[in-house]
Design a protein around this motif. Sequence first.
Motif, short mmCIF file in Angstrom:
data_model
loop_
_atom_site.label_atom_id
_atom_site.label_comp_id
_atom_site.label_asym_id
_atom_site.label_seq_id
_atom_site.Cartn_x
_atom_site.Cartn_y
_atom_site.Cartn_z
N ALA A 74 90.89 106.87 20.05
CA ALA A 74 91.30 107.38 21.36
C ALA A 74 90.30 108.38 21.93
CB ALA A 74 92.68 108.02 21.26
N GLU A 75 89.58 109.09 21.08
CA GLU A 75 88.66 110.13 21.54
C GLU A 75 87.22 109.68 21.69
OE1 GLU A 75 89.52 113.19 22.59
OE2 GLU A 75 91.56 112.48 22.34
N CYS A 76 86.84 108.52 21.17
CA CYS A 76 85.45 108.07 21.24
C CYS A 76 85.05 107.79 22.69
CB CYS A 76 85.23 106.82 20.40
SG CYS A 76 83.51 106.25 20.42
N PRO A 77 84.04 108.51 23.22
CA PRO A 77 83.67 108.34 24.63
C PRO A 77 82.97 107.02 24.95
CG PRO A 77 82.15 109.83 23.57
CD PRO A 77 83.24 109.54 22.57
N VAL A 78 82.49 106.31 23.94
CA VAL A 78 81.78 105.05 24.20
C VAL A 78 82.50 103.84 23.61
CG1 VAL A 78 79.52 106.12 24.46
CG2 VAL A 78 80.27 105.38 22.20
N CYS A 95 77.58 103.68 18.54
CA CYS A 95 77.80 105.11 18.27
C CYS A 95 76.63 105.93 18.84
CB CYS A 95 77.92 105.35 16.77
SG CYS A 95 78.16 107.07 16.30
N ILE A 96 76.96 107.02 19.55
CA ILE A 96 75.93 107.88 20.13
C ILE A 96 75.79 109.20 19.36
CG2 ILE A 96 76.08 106.85 22.42
CD1 ILE A 96 77.80 109.33 23.25
N ASP A 97 76.38 109.29 18.20
CA ASP A 97 76.27 110.45 17.32
C ASP A 97 76.77 111.75 17.95
OD1 ASP A 97 75.01 108.87 15.32
OD2 ASP A 97 73.09 109.12 16.34
N CYS A 98 77.81 111.68 18.74
CA CYS A 98 78.32 112.89 19.39
C CYS A 98 79.21 113.72 18.47
CB CYS A 98 79.07 112.53 20.68
SG CYS A 98 80.62 111.64 20.43
N GLY A 99 79.83 113.09 17.47
CA GLY A 99 80.66 113.80 16.52
C GLY A 99 82.08 114.06 16.97
N THR A 100 82.45 113.58 18.14
CA THR A 100 83.80 113.80 18.64
C THR A 100 84.84 113.25 17.68
OG1 THR A 100 83.02 113.73 20.91
CG2 THR A 100 85.38 113.38 20.56
N CYS A 101 84.59 112.08 17.13
CA CYS A 101 85.53 111.45 16.20
C CYS A 101 85.75 112.29 14.96
CB CYS A 101 85.04 110.06 15.81
SG CYS A 101 83.39 110.01 15.06
N ALA A 102 84.68 112.84 14.40
CA ALA A 102 84.78 113.65 13.19
C ALA A 102 85.63 114.90 13.45
CB ALA A 102 83.40 114.04 12.70
N GLY A 103 85.50 115.45 14.65
CA GLY A 103 86.26 116.64 14.99
C GLY A 103 87.74 116.38 15.20
N ILE A 120 85.68 111.13 8.50
CA ILE A 120 84.50 110.71 9.26
C ILE A 120 83.35 111.69 9.04
CG2 ILE A 120 83.61 110.12 11.54
CD1 ILE A 120 86.52 109.55 12.38
N SER A 121 82.19 111.12 8.71
CA SER A 121 81.01 111.95 8.48
C SER A 121 79.77 111.20 8.94
CB SER A 121 80.88 112.31 7.00
OG SER A 121 80.75 111.13 6.24
N GLU A 122 78.66 111.92 9.02
CA GLU A 122 77.39 111.27 9.39
C GLU A 122 76.93 110.39 8.24
OE1 GLU A 122 74.49 113.49 12.06
OE2 GLU A 122 75.46 115.10 10.92
N ALA A 123 76.38 109.24 8.58
CA ALA A 123 75.91 108.30 7.57
C ALA A 123 74.67 108.82 6.87
CB ALA A 123 75.60 106.96 8.21
#
Length: 56
Positions: A17-21, A38-46, A53-56
């Motif tokens: 629901a929060e992913c902007p793309v 994925c644009i690496d914004c980190g919204t999902c992790a937050g 959810i973490s960076e690969a």
Amino acid sequence: MAYVISDACVSCGACEAECPVGAISEGATQYEINADACIDCGTCAGTCPTGSISEA
């Protein structure tokens, strides 16, 4: 580098629901992130309540 969702995912849908793309979708057993979108914004992790959810 795209974010990834671990096996700790409980499929609550908060990240989708929060992913902007729109890079997150429901998979067979848990949610998945499309690395190409994925644009690496980190919204999902937050927003993930389980910290799955973490960076690969």
